[in-house]
Design an enzyme around this catalytic site. Structure first.
Site, PDB file in Angstrom:
ATOM      1  CB  THR A  64       5.026  -5.009   2.104  1.00 17.03           C
ATOM      2  OG1 THR A  64       3.754  -5.076   1.450  1.00 17.03           O
ATOM      3  CG2 THR A  64       6.093  -4.660   1.082  1.00 17.03           C
ATOM      4  CG  ASN A  65       2.615  -9.400   0.169  1.00  7.79           C
ATOM      5  OD1 ASN A  65       2.054  -8.889  -0.788  1.00  7.79           O
ATOM      6  ND2 ASN A  65       1.995  -9.575   1.335  1.00  7.79           N
ATOM      7  CG  LEU A  66       6.805  -9.669  -5.070  1.00  3.00           C
ATOM      8  CD1 LEU A  66       7.186 -10.922  -5.859  1.00  3.00           C
ATOM      9  CD2 LEU A  66       7.324  -8.435  -5.782  1.00  3.00           C
ATOM     10  CB  ALA A  72      -1.077 -10.520  -0.627  1.00  6.97           C
TER      11      ALA A  72
END
Ligand code: C5P
Length: 216
Positions: free
Chosen positions: A25-27, A92
């Protein structure tokens, strides 16, 4: 120019599972998309919010569609897009996903080399069949922000893009922090926004979108 009444907004990160309990995943916190959805609803738009996993409260008056992965987000967005007048893609979306997903938890014994593949580009795919809908993207870069954002406007056939510079030390623009965004339209006109919170930026983005729509 078609009048924009129904807005499709995406938010949050996606999760790309490699097994039932592990994922890439990402932030992204989702806060920009949720704030934008709330402001758009307050402004009188009918809003559908398609969101990856976040801890945020769904804004009042917004139709909510929770999803997990990029493929799921693509499926839901493709279904909703035709009945909307505009798309603002703040999500995102993970750029990569594991090339295979295990049905059972992988053993943690020994090393692991992950093979990744590209996820579908939801925004590029939808904007190919945008008709007279208005389509706005988002992007985040750690270098060459304006140049890369302009490339995305062209490559993804966008009416505009909201570009954010990522500062790893301050973790801006993730979470609650104030942001300094750059708005770039399809004619490559660049507007540098002052530092502001996400509520005020949301009002600004919607006014800008309305202006772009009016000028078509
Ligand atoms: O990741 P990238 O910088 O290309 O993202 C730019 C825009 O494209 C964002 O609006 C993002 O939501 C969208 N995107 C997408 N599908 C992907 C990757 C990005 O829709 N697989």
């Amino acid at each position: 120019m078609a009048i924009v009444k129904k807005l499709l907004i995406t938010a949050g990160p996606t999760r790309e599972h490699l097994d039932p309990v592990r994922f890439i995943t990402n932030l992204s916190s989702g806060r920009m998309g949720y704030t934008l959805a709330g402001v758009a609803a307050a402004k009188g738009y009918q809003v559908s919010l398609v969101s990856g996993p976040t801890h945020l409260k769904v804004p009042r008056g917004v139709q909510y569609y929770p999803v997990i992965s990029s493929h799921e987000m693509k499926r839901v967005c493709s279904k909703l897009f035709p009945s909307h007048d505009g798309l603002i893609m703040t999500a995102a979306v993970c750029d990569y996903m594991p090339s295979t997903t295990d049905r059972h938890k992988r053993s943690s014994i020994g090393g692991l080399t992950l093979k990744l593949k590209r996820t579908p580009d939801i925004l590029a795919d939808l904007s190919k069949r945008k008709g007279d809908r208005i389509v706005i993207g988002f992007c985040l870069e750690t270098r060459s922000l304006v140049q890369r954002a302009k490339e995305k406007v062209r490559q993804k056939n966008l009416d505009g893009i909201v570009a954010n510079f990522y500062s790893p030390r301050k973790q801006v623009p993730f979470g609650d922090n104030k942001v300094r965004a750059i708005l770039i339209d399809r004619d490559m006109k660049v507007i540098r926004e002052p530092m502001q919170n996400k509520t005020s930026l949301s009002w600004r983005i919607l006014r800008w979108m309305e202006k772009l729509n009016h000028e078509r």
